[in-house]
Design an enzyme around this catalytic site. Structure first.
Site, short mmCIF file in Angstrom:
data_model
loop_
_atom_site.label_atom_id
_atom_site.label_comp_id
_atom_site.label_asym_id
_atom_site.label_seq_id
_atom_site.Cartn_x
_atom_site.Cartn_y
_atom_site.Cartn_z
N TYR A 128 2.42 5.39 4.70
CA TYR A 128 2.89 6.58 4.02
C TYR A 128 4.23 7.07 4.65
O TYR A 128 5.05 7.72 3.86
CB TYR A 128 1.85 7.76 3.90
CG TYR A 128 0.77 7.52 3.09
CD1 TYR A 128 -0.13 6.48 2.90
CD2 TYR A 128 0.55 8.66 2.42
CE1 TYR A 128 -1.08 6.68 2.21
CE2 TYR A 128 -0.27 8.51 1.33
CZ TYR A 128 -1.24 7.50 1.16
OH TYR A 128 -2.35 7.77 0.26
N LYS A 188 -7.66 -4.25 9.43
CA LYS A 188 -7.51 -5.74 8.80
C LYS A 188 -6.86 -6.49 9.87
O LYS A 188 -5.70 -6.99 9.68
CB LYS A 188 -6.78 -5.44 7.54
CG LYS A 188 -6.48 -6.66 6.78
CD LYS A 188 -7.72 -7.09 6.02
CE LYS A 188 -7.40 -8.33 5.00
NZ LYS A 188 -8.62 -8.82 4.64
N ASP A 227 -11.79 -4.81 3.66
CA ASP A 227 -12.49 -5.31 2.56
C ASP A 227 -13.99 -5.36 2.70
O ASP A 227 -14.61 -5.01 1.73
CB ASP A 227 -11.83 -6.71 2.32
CG ASP A 227 -11.81 -7.69 3.31
OD1 ASP A 227 -11.90 -7.24 4.38
OD2 ASP A 227 -11.39 -8.75 3.35
N ASP A 277 -7.10 6.55 2.45
CA ASP A 277 -7.14 7.11 1.12
C ASP A 277 -8.00 6.36 0.36
O ASP A 277 -8.88 7.01 -0.63
CB ASP A 277 -5.69 6.97 0.91
CG ASP A 277 -5.39 7.56 -0.47
OD1 ASP A 277 -5.83 8.58 -0.80
OD2 ASP A 277 -4.58 6.95 -1.15
N ASP A 290 -11.84 7.72 -1.64
CA ASP A 290 -12.35 7.74 -3.13
C ASP A 290 -13.52 7.10 -3.44
O ASP A 290 -14.19 7.50 -4.04
CB ASP A 290 -10.91 7.41 -3.98
CG ASP A 290 -9.85 8.46 -4.47
OD1 ASP A 290 -9.97 9.44 -3.48
OD2 ASP A 290 -9.41 8.48 -5.36
#
Ligand code: IPM
Ligand code: MN
Length: 356
Positions: free
Chosen positions: A142, A190, A222, A246, A250
């Site tokens: 970001y 990751k 993942d 983020d 969701d």
């Protein structure tokens, strides 16, 4: 107690949901004898339209001198559909996070018993889900530099950067949370691909022995996305970098039955910000149909986190649970023949409960 709060309704459904959270906040203050001082300011697309800046200096000054910020949502289709726009509403939110030093976004995921059947997952899977996702909020993709387009516009770059200091402070906060809960911390990264993730994992491994009562485990992002759906109750505290957080939150929100239910607290160096995790839902703006509960629950977090007022926060949660048990809900969760109530009707119901 004197509560000075900055109110930033923002765009889309922001003003409607914030108004309901404010009604609830006022009712709680009245009940417990607190003196509430509210001041409103612009942020997001409406601030661009008014003054050309999505996070105007005046808004920042107000946030800095307030004890807490209650935030709605930002974003507008006008900008979503124009990838070349130079000034974007989201920049306002990012600037606010950066300038207020809000490095930790705390997103609790709780399933209300009366809503287990609203979840797209089987009730048995979600019934015991109760975890907190701690999302790093001021680093990573970001904010990494360089970011931008090549001169011919045909290539683009985003950079993921994390420093030891940034990783240590968010992990410390996550360990403290885990220590106060069921003592299990899942670090999501990751590390099989990304160097930043390997640094996260290395630092977490270094810190783990300092928290002997907390069990630390590691998941690739993942795999974490899969596990959230397969076995959401396996998580206690999850900590991860900005972009992974983020996306995963969701995903986590739908487990609870609606994106309209999840609150958050963004905390760090200066004034904390309390905001729903959902966006500005422009299709619903002005229709008085959006679910105000994520913002109302964010107000509960504000009482608890910013003011240490646990009873006040608990009363708001109790009112929210009671409204769900009574089936007095907005259309996103009004199924099985329940009459959908408007945003403001739900707010009024909560106020009455609190006053009752
Ligand atoms: C959130 C939102 C923001 C984010 C957007 C609006 C910039 O999706 O708070 O999760 O990506 O952080
Ligand atoms: Mn998001």
């Amino acid at each position: 107690m004197k509560l000075n709060i900055a109110v930033l309704p923002g765009d889309g459904i922001g003003p409607e949901i914030v108004e309901e959270a404010l009604k609830v906040t006022r009712a709680v203050c009245q009940k417990y004898g607190h003196e509430l001082h509210e001041e409103t300011a612009l942020v997001g697309a409406c601030a661009i339209d008014a003054v050309g800046d999505p996070y105007p200096q005046g808004t920042h000054d107000l946030c800095m001198r307030s004890d807490a910020v209650l935030f709605g949502a930002i974003g507008s289709p006008k900008y979503d559909n124009d990838p070349t726009a130079k000034v974007r509403p989201e920049q306002g939110l990012l600037a606010m996070r950066k300038k207020l030093g809000l490095y930790a976004n705390v997103r609790p995921v709780t399933v209300f018993p009366s809503l287990v059947d609203r979840s797209p997952l089987k009730a048995d899977l979600v019934r015991d889900a109760d975890f907190v996702c701690i999302r790093e909020l001021t680093g990573g993709l970001y904010f990494g530099k360089p970011q931008g387009r090549s001169e011919d516009g045909n290539s683009a770059v985003d950079t993921c950067v994390y420093s030891r200091e940034e990783i240590e402070r968010i992990l410390k906060l996550a360990y403290d949370f885990a220590g106060r809960r069921r003592k299990k911390l899942t670090v999501v990264d990751k590390a099989n691909v990304l160097e930043t993730s390997r640094l996260w994992r290395q630092i977490a491994q270094e810190m783990a022995p300092n928290y002997p009562d907390v069990e630390t485990d590691f998941l690739f992002v993942d795999n974490a996305a899969m596990r959230l759906i397969q076995w959401p109750a396996s998580f206690d505290v999850m900590v991860t970098e900005n972009m992974f957080g983020d996306i995963l939150t969701d995903e986590a929100s739908v487990i609870t039955g609606s994106l309209g239910l999840l609150p958050s607290a963004s905390v760090g160096l200066h004034t904390s910000v309390f905001e729903p995790i959902h966006g500005s839902y422009p299709q619903a703006a002005g229709k008085n149909i959006a679910n105000p509960l994520a913002t109302v629950l964010s107000a509960a977090m504000m009482f608890e986190y910013a003011f240490g007022l646990a009873k006040e926060g608990a009363l708001i949660r109790e009112a929210v649970s009671a409204s769900l048990d009574a089936g007095f809900v907005t259309e996103d969760i009004a199924v099985d023949g329940l009459k959908p109530r408007s945003t403001s009707e739900v707010g009024d119901w909560l106020v009455q409960y609190i006053q009752g």
